[in-house]
Scaffold this motif. Structure first.
Motif, short mmCIF file in Angstrom:
data_model
loop_
_atom_site.label_atom_id
_atom_site.label_comp_id
_atom_site.label_asym_id
_atom_site.label_seq_id
_atom_site.Cartn_x
_atom_site.Cartn_y
_atom_site.Cartn_z
N ALA A 91 18.91 6.13 47.24
CA ALA A 91 17.60 5.65 46.79
C ALA A 91 16.75 5.15 47.95
O ALA A 91 15.53 5.22 47.89
CB ALA A 91 17.78 4.55 45.75
N GLU A 92 17.40 4.69 49.03
CA GLU A 92 16.68 4.24 50.23
C GLU A 92 16.24 5.41 51.11
O GLU A 92 15.56 5.22 52.10
CB GLU A 92 17.58 3.33 51.08
CG GLU A 92 17.88 1.99 50.46
CD GLU A 92 18.88 1.18 51.29
OE1 GLU A 92 19.00 1.44 52.52
OE2 GLU A 92 19.54 0.31 50.72
N GLY A 93 16.67 6.63 50.77
CA GLY A 93 16.28 7.80 51.55
C GLY A 93 17.29 8.20 52.60
O GLY A 93 17.02 9.07 53.44
N ILE A 94 18.47 7.58 52.59
CA ILE A 94 19.51 7.95 53.55
C ILE A 94 20.20 9.22 53.07
O ILE A 94 20.53 9.35 51.89
CB ILE A 94 20.51 6.81 53.75
CG1 ILE A 94 19.80 5.62 54.42
CG2 ILE A 94 21.72 7.25 54.56
CD1 ILE A 94 20.64 4.38 54.56
N SER A 95 20.41 10.15 53.98
CA SER A 95 21.13 11.38 53.67
C SER A 95 22.61 11.14 53.87
O SER A 95 23.02 10.53 54.85
CB SER A 95 20.67 12.51 54.58
OG SER A 95 19.29 12.72 54.45
N ILE A 96 23.42 11.64 52.94
CA ILE A 96 24.86 11.42 53.00
C ILE A 96 25.56 12.77 52.93
O ILE A 96 25.29 13.57 52.02
CB ILE A 96 25.34 10.50 51.86
CG1 ILE A 96 24.63 9.14 51.96
CG2 ILE A 96 26.85 10.34 51.87
CD1 ILE A 96 24.70 8.31 50.72
N ILE A 97 26.44 13.01 53.89
CA ILE A 97 27.31 14.19 53.87
C ILE A 97 28.68 13.68 53.43
O ILE A 97 29.27 12.81 54.06
CB ILE A 97 27.38 14.87 55.24
CG1 ILE A 97 25.99 15.36 55.64
CG2 ILE A 97 28.39 16.02 55.21
CD1 ILE A 97 25.91 15.91 57.05
N TYR A 98 29.16 14.20 52.33
CA TYR A 98 30.36 13.69 51.67
C TYR A 98 31.43 14.77 51.63
O TYR A 98 31.28 15.78 50.94
CB TYR A 98 29.97 13.25 50.25
CG TYR A 98 31.02 12.48 49.50
CD1 TYR A 98 31.03 11.09 49.55
CD2 TYR A 98 31.98 13.12 48.74
CE1 TYR A 98 31.98 10.36 48.84
CE2 TYR A 98 32.93 12.40 48.03
CZ TYR A 98 32.93 11.03 48.09
OH TYR A 98 33.87 10.31 47.40
N VAL A 99 32.50 14.57 52.39
CA VAL A 99 33.60 15.53 52.43
C VAL A 99 34.75 14.96 51.61
O VAL A 99 35.19 13.83 51.85
CB VAL A 99 34.06 15.80 53.88
CG1 VAL A 99 35.25 16.75 53.90
CG2 VAL A 99 32.92 16.35 54.71
N SER A 100 35.21 15.72 50.63
CA SER A 100 36.29 15.24 49.77
C SER A 100 37.04 16.41 49.16
O SER A 100 36.46 17.48 48.94
CB SER A 100 35.74 14.35 48.66
OG SER A 100 36.78 13.91 47.82
N ARG A 151 16.37 14.27 52.87
CA ARG A 151 16.48 12.82 52.77
C ARG A 151 16.84 12.42 51.35
O ARG A 151 16.43 13.05 50.41
CB ARG A 151 15.15 12.17 53.15
CG ARG A 151 14.81 12.23 54.62
CD ARG A 151 13.47 11.60 54.93
NE ARG A 151 13.33 10.26 54.39
CZ ARG A 151 13.69 9.15 55.04
NH1 ARG A 151 14.21 9.23 56.22
NH2 ARG A 151 13.53 7.98 54.49
N GLY A 152 17.61 11.34 51.25
CA GLY A 152 17.93 10.80 49.95
C GLY A 152 18.76 11.71 49.08
O GLY A 152 18.53 11.81 47.88
N GLU A 153 19.71 12.40 49.70
CA GLU A 153 20.56 13.32 48.95
C GLU A 153 22.00 13.12 49.39
O GLU A 153 22.28 12.83 50.55
CB GLU A 153 20.14 14.76 49.24
CG GLU A 153 20.95 15.79 48.50
CD GLU A 153 20.42 17.19 48.73
OE1 GLU A 153 19.55 17.62 47.96
OE2 GLU A 153 20.88 17.84 49.68
N ILE A 154 22.92 13.25 48.44
CA ILE A 154 24.34 13.25 48.76
C ILE A 154 24.81 14.69 48.70
O ILE A 154 24.80 15.31 47.64
CB ILE A 154 25.14 12.35 47.80
CG1 ILE A 154 24.60 10.91 47.84
CG2 ILE A 154 26.63 12.38 48.18
CD1 ILE A 154 25.24 9.97 46.85
N GLN A 155 25.17 15.21 49.86
CA GLN A 155 25.53 16.61 50.02
C GLN A 155 27.05 16.71 50.22
O GLN A 155 27.56 16.19 51.20
CB GLN A 155 24.81 17.18 51.24
CG GLN A 155 25.27 18.53 51.71
CD GLN A 155 24.74 19.65 50.85
OE1 GLN A 155 23.58 19.68 50.50
NE2 GLN A 155 25.60 20.59 50.52
N ALA A 156 27.74 17.34 49.29
CA ALA A 156 29.17 17.54 49.43
C ALA A 156 29.43 18.73 50.35
O ALA A 156 28.67 19.70 50.36
CB ALA A 156 29.81 17.80 48.07
#
Length: 195
Positions: free
Chosen positions: A160-169, A1-6
């Protein structure tokens, strides 16, 4: 949670396939999806949305002949007395647009928006689902530097709100700027995950 994962890798590495499995577009032939420590099955996009996963693809899915409010509510249109509740649609769209920092009218037709505005509205639409996981496939491909900075500010707030983000770039500088960790794929396999 709360992480931006590339998620990074060359063309054909399996990034799009992974996104399609997570979002319920494809069924996996092996492995499992774990969400908050629990094994889950994504046999449709509705199932993924119900599990709190929202995906924004590189190819936009907005319908240009509809308004922003109609696009954001599409498939989940609020009703009042059997009729569409347009006021509720506009209110939900206004909230989603404000969250993205967009000064657009919910009644604006998507066909009248710039490509960058359409991309940001697409992300606002995904956020209107209230996801716990947001999957972004090349989200800045159509954005200029100002819109990219706006998106990054939103992503930091979501983290910061605890949302997990999967970021493809493919933009490595962006990954270094915004992501906490990166997973490298090659030929459909994880090569490495690193800070």
């Amino acid at each position: 949670r709360g992480e931006i994962q590339a998620v990074i890798g060359q063309n054909g590495a399996g990034k799009s396939t992974m996104i399609n499995v997570i979002s319920g577009m494809l069924s996996p032939d092996a492995g499992e999806i774990r969400l908050a420590g629990q094994s889950v099955t994504m046999d449709s996009t509705r199932a993924a949305i119900a599990e709190g996963i929202a995906t924004v693809y590189q190819e936009l899915s907005l319908l240009p002949n509809l308004t922003i409010a109609e696009n954001i509510a599409l498939g989940r249109e609020p009703r009042h007395g059997g009729l569409l509740d347009r006021a509720a649609m506009r209110a939900k769209a206004a909230t989603a647009l404000a969250r993205m920092g967009l000064d657009l009218s919910p009644d604006a037709r998507v066909s009248d928006l710039s490509l960058a505005e359409r991309q940001l509205v697409e992300i606002a639409k995904a956020l209107s689902h209230g996801p716990s996981v947001l999957v972004l496939d090349e989200p800045t491909a159509a954005l200029g530097s100002q819109e990219t900075e706006r998106l990054f500010a939103v992503l930091k707030a979501l983290r910061a709100e605890g949302i997990s983000i999967i970021y493809v770039s493919h933009r490595f500088r962006e990954i270094l700027d915004i992501c906490d960790r990166a997973t490298v794929l090659r030929n459909g396999r994880v090569v490495r995950t690193t800070e």
